[in-house]
Design a protein around this motif. Structure first.
Motif: not given
Length: 340
Positions: A32-39, A54-62, A68-78
Motif C-alpha cells: 500500500i505504501l509503495m502504491l501510494f508513493f508511486g501514484t 513506473d512510479g511504483v517501480w521507483w518507489a520499491f527500488v528507492t 538503479y537510477g533509471d527513474y529520478v525525480p527532478l523537481t523539488a516536490p518530487g
C-alpha cells in the motif's frame, strides 16, 4: 465527519487486519505504501514518471535502497517525496525482511520442538522415540524416500528434522489434541512402541491408552501396538489394536533358539536377514488349489517366486506340514515373498 457506517467499516478492517499473520500485514502495508508513493510521484512529475507502474517501480527500488537510477525525480516536490519515501519506506522494507527471516527461524525452532501441526496425508504415525523406532525410520527412509512419517513423543524436548526425516509432535499420544496435531484422520497407519524405560505394566497401560485414543479418532486406521507383558495382550486387542506385537515373547523365543540351535546355525542373523529381504503374506487358498496337496501348492507358488511356509486352519498354525496334507477353501496360506 465520520459516519456510523464508516466507523463500522473501519472497525471491521482493523478486526481483520490485526488478526492476519505479521508477515502478511507487513507485506500488505509495504505494498500500500509503495502504491501510494508511486501514484504521488506520477502525479507530481508525469513527464519523468509516465505511468503509475513506473512510479511504483521507483518507489520499491528507492525504498529498498537499491537505487538503479533509471527513474529520478527532478523537481523539488518530487525530491521531497523521495526523502519521505527513504525515511519511511526504506525502514518498513528492512523491517519486513528481518521479520520474515525471524519468522522462518521461529518456525524452524517450533518444528524442532514439536509445536507445528502436520497437514499432509497418507503418512505413518510412530508413537514413542527409542532405538527401535529410530532404526525403523531409517529403514522406511531407505526403502521409500517419499513416505512421510510423523513422530509423537512426550519425553523429547526437540528433534532436528535435518538429522531425522520425521515431523515431530511433542505431547501425550493419549490426548485428542495431540493426535489432531498429527492429522490422525488422514494417516495411513499407526505404530505404538512401548516405553522400555519405565515399568513394563505401566508401559503397557500407556500403550493401551494411546490405542484407545487413536481408535477413537479414526475408526478405520490400522494400529500396531507393542505390548511387553503377556497378560495385557488381550487388553491391547480390546482397546482397538489390529496387531499386537509381543516383543518380549518374540525375544524369549529367539533367545531359546540361540541357546539350543544346531551346530553351525545362526538363528538371530537368519531371522534378521529374512525379515529385511522378505515379507510374509496371509492369503486365502486360490480356487485352483482346492483339494490339492501341500506339495502341489508349494510348486504353484514357486512359479511366482513365492515360498509357501504353512497354513492356518481353524485358528491353528501349521508350519511346514506334511507334503501330502490336503488343502481346502477355508485354509489361510502363509506366504514368503520379496518386498515390492
Amino acid at each position: 465527519m465520520i459516519g456510523k457506517g464508516d466507523k463500522m467499516n473501519l472497525e471491521t478492517f482493523k478486526h481483520i487486519f490485526y488478526r492476519m499473520p505479521i508477515v502478511v500485514r507487513l507485506l500488505l502495508s509495504v505494498t500500500i505504501l509503495m502504491l501510494f508513493f508511486g501514484t504521488v510521484i506520477h502525479v507530481i512529475e508525469p513527464q519523468q514518471f509516465p505511468s503509475v507502474f513506473d512510479g511504483v517501480w521507483w518507489a520499491f527500488v528507492t525504498g529498498a535502497t537499491v537505487g538503479y537510477g533509471d527513474y529520478v525525480p527532478l523537481t523539488a516536490p518530487g525530491r521531497i517525496v523521495g526523502i519521505v519515501l527513504i525515511l519511511s519506506g526504506g525502514g518498513m522494507l528492512t523491517f519486513y525482511i528481518t521479520t520474515l527471516a525471524a519468522k522462518t527461524i521461529n518456525h524452524e525452532n517450533d518444528l524442532s520442538e514439536g509445536k507445528v501441526s502436520y497437514k499432509g496425508k497418507q503418512h505413518i504415525i510412530v508413537i514413542g522415540w527409542n532405538e527401535r523406532t529410530k532404526q525403523l525410520v531409517e529403514m522406511i527412509a531407505d526403502k521409500d524416500t517419499n513416505q512421510e512419517i510423523v513422530l509423537i513423543d512426550r519425553t523429547l524436548s526437540e528433534l532436528q528434522y535435518r538429522h531425522f526425516p520425521v515431523h515431530f509432535i511433542h505431547g501425550d499420544p493419549s490426548e485428542d489434541a495431540v493426535l489432531v496435531q498429527a492429522n490422525i484422520e488422514e494417516a495411513e497407519s499407526v505404530l505404538i512402541s512401548a516405553d522400555i524405560t519405565i515399568d513394563e505394566r505401566k508401559a503397557d497401560i500407556n500403550t493401551i491408552l494411546a490405542t484407545v485414543a487413536v481408535r477413537g479418532n479414526n475408526q478405520d486406521i490400522p494400529i500396531n501396538a507393542e505390548i511387553l507383558t503377556i497378560s495385557q495382550v488381550e487388553n491391547g486387542i480390546r482397546a482397538g489394536a489390529d496387531t499386537v506385537i509381543s516383543s518380549n515373547d518374540f525375544m524369549s523365543t529367539l533367545f531359546y533358539h540361540e541357546l539350543f540351535h544346531k551346530a553351525h546355525t545362526r538363528p538371530f542373523e537368519t531371522v534378521l536377514n529374512l525379515l529385511n529381504q522378505q515379507q510374509f503374506s496371509h492369503i486365502k487358498l486360490p480356487d485352483e488349489l482346492d483339494g490339492s496337496s501341500f506339495k502341489q501348492a508349494v510348486a504353484f507358488f514357486l512359479e511366482n517366486h513365492e515360498l509357501l511356509l504353512g497354513l492356518i486352519r481353524d485358528s491353528q498354525w501349521i508350519m511346514n506340514p506334511a507334503e501330502a496334507i490336503t488343502l481346502d477353501m477355508d485354509d489361510t496360506l502363509v506366504i514368503l515373498s520379496t518386498w515390492e
